[in-house]
Design a protein around this motif. Structure first.
Motif: not given
Length: 469
Positions: A394-399, A392, A341-342, A428
């Motif tokens: 790149t797998s985060s939808s909020s990138l 952040k 995780p981040e 991502g």
């Protein structure tokens, strides 16, 4: 560097070699004492710990079983015995403050009230209190771990004194530190530093099967049938709090099903947590990343005083990028082929950045909050010289939102236009990365646009194998 006991005292691998958990002295580590592991340990100081825990719970149960009303002497004595303030010296749990919350008066009263009802229904087993996290709101891993630590505090102290003796952690060798009753006083928390063996710790305080309410309810047949009949599909949409309320009432009304749950719990075993692989990631990533700056120093020709924090932050971010992309450090950011995780990536960055910052005499603060939410990192020499870094995946939808809006708000809150957006590519979608690059190219000339640094953390074919040091 993060302040591991081993690094502060210059112990190298000696703590790990003894099977002792190497604690961070200034912040808590998110691991917990596991009741089931205490039952199976052969470490001399803890061989009677499991019995000691059940003895306390049996005593509470007997008092509640014989009490008539909540104001009588027996009930009040049970309430007194169910008092578990946090044992601050062990440095475990979720709190990053000097002291955690433990069990407050209101929560204690609620638990004893519910335990009294359960016991009156016919179930008097001490494991009621082992499983209290299943049916009580506001009881999670940290509080259960606190409860255990409080009961066996004498055992923990005895173990710590033995390890201190074996490692020569004493006032003669470490005269700059304060010692009280053979225990090192943690200079960051102002309390005795207590040690624990790795084999009694876990990522959660009891077996995973017994921390996950949905899984417990699915595996205990009668509970599953009741849920399907009474609640049906609504169960999946209910909050954890309401699920706990349901289980509490269900156990009180169906003592035989609670006994079934306790029987299944008793038969469950828990394997030791593998700190070498560390599925949770917090410990191994911090231990290894903490030593990277020593092995990969930053080379800068001029004196550090001639640089502003923005220049130093740029150098550190690019060094982190180099470590990930060219020195196989990307392996730290994965477990079992899946990205960590981040927050683990952030911890790895902090371990690396903090050591470099010390060399350049600038401060770095993780997750500082100035009113618009916490920015990941702030580099600072003075009020006029501060730089923020947001990480952040790149797998985060909020990138994209992160660079368009989030870091901009953090910059306003911290009153700085010096910003770096560190995008760590961990698999991502390519379109998201292309959109990120497109936004940056279209806006980088504009005032207030953060610098974008993209780190390729995707696994490499010949990843190195790291050992904790």
């Amino acid at each position: 560097m993060l302040n591991f006991l081993s690094s502060v005292l210059g112990l190298g691998n000696k703590i790990d070699d003894l099977g002792v958990f190497d604690p961070l002295m200034d912040i808590d580590s998110n691991y917990f004492i596991n009741i089931k592991r205490l039952k199976e340990t052969n470490i001399p100081e803890f061989k009677e710990s499991y019995s000691k825990i059940n003895k306390r719970f049996k005593e509470i149960g007997i008092l509640l079983a014989n009490s008539k009303i909540s104001s009588d002497r027996l009930y009040q004595r049970a309430l007194q015995l169910f008092d578990f303030p946090e044992v601050n010296g062990i440095g475990l749990g979720y709190s990053n403050n000097e002291h955690g919350s433990g069990f407050g008066p209101k929560l204690r009263k609620q638990i004893i009230k519910d335990a009294k009802q359960i016991i009156d229904s016919g179930v008097k087993e001490p494991e009621i209190f082992h499983l209290v996290g299943l049916f009580e709101r506001n009881v999670g891993p940290d509080r259960i771990s606190d409860m255990i630590a409080c009961i066996i505090e004498d055992d923990i102290i005895a173990y710590t004194k033995r390890i201190n003796k074996e490692l020569s952690i004493n006032s003669s060798k470490y005269s700059k530190f304060e010692f009280v009753n053979e225990l090192l006083i943690n200079p960051y928390k102002k309390s005795p530093l207590l040690l624990l063996p790795k084999e009694v710790l876990h990522e959660i305080p009891i077996a995973r099967d017994w921390d996950d309410i949905d899984k417990v309810c699915n595996e205990i047949n009668n509970i599953r049938l009741e849920i399907n009949e009474v609640i049906g599909n609504k169960w999946s949409k209910m909050s954890i709090g309401y699920k706990k309320d349901f289980l509490r009432d269900f156990f009180i009304s169906n003592p035989s099903h609670l006994m079934e749950t306790i029987t299944k719990y008793r038969s469950a075993s828990v394997k030791p947590y593998d700190f070498k692989k560390d599925a949770k990631g917090e410990h191994i990533v911090a231990k290894i990343a903490n030593n990277l700056p020593k092995n990969y120093p930053i080379q800068i020709q001029q004196q550090s005083t001639t640089f502003e924090t923005y220049q130093i932050a740029q150098v550190i971010c690019n060094k982190f990028k180099d470590l990930i992309e060219n020195n196989k450090v990307s392996e730290l950011l994965y477990y079992g082929g899946k990205p960590r995780p981040e927050k683990i990536v952030q911890r790895a960055f902090f371990c690396v950045a903090d050591s470099y910052c010390n060399a350049f005499n600038i401060g770095i603060s993780p997750e500082t909050d100035s009113g618009r939410g916490p920015v990941d990192f702030k580099f600072e020499r003075s009020y006029e010289d501060r730089t923020i870094v947001e990480i952040k995946l790149t797998s985060s939808s909020s990138l994209i939102h992160g660079i368009e809006t989030q870091i901009q708000e953090y910059g306003k809150a911290e009153k700085t236009s010096k910003m770096i957006y560190l995008a760590v590519h961990n698999g991502g979608p390519q379109k998201r990365i292309d959109d990120l690059k497109s936004f940056y190219l279209s806006n980088k000339a504009k005032k207030g646009c953060p610098e974008l640094i993209i780190v390729d953390a995707t696994p490499k074919d010949s990843a190195s194998k790291y050992k904790s040091t």
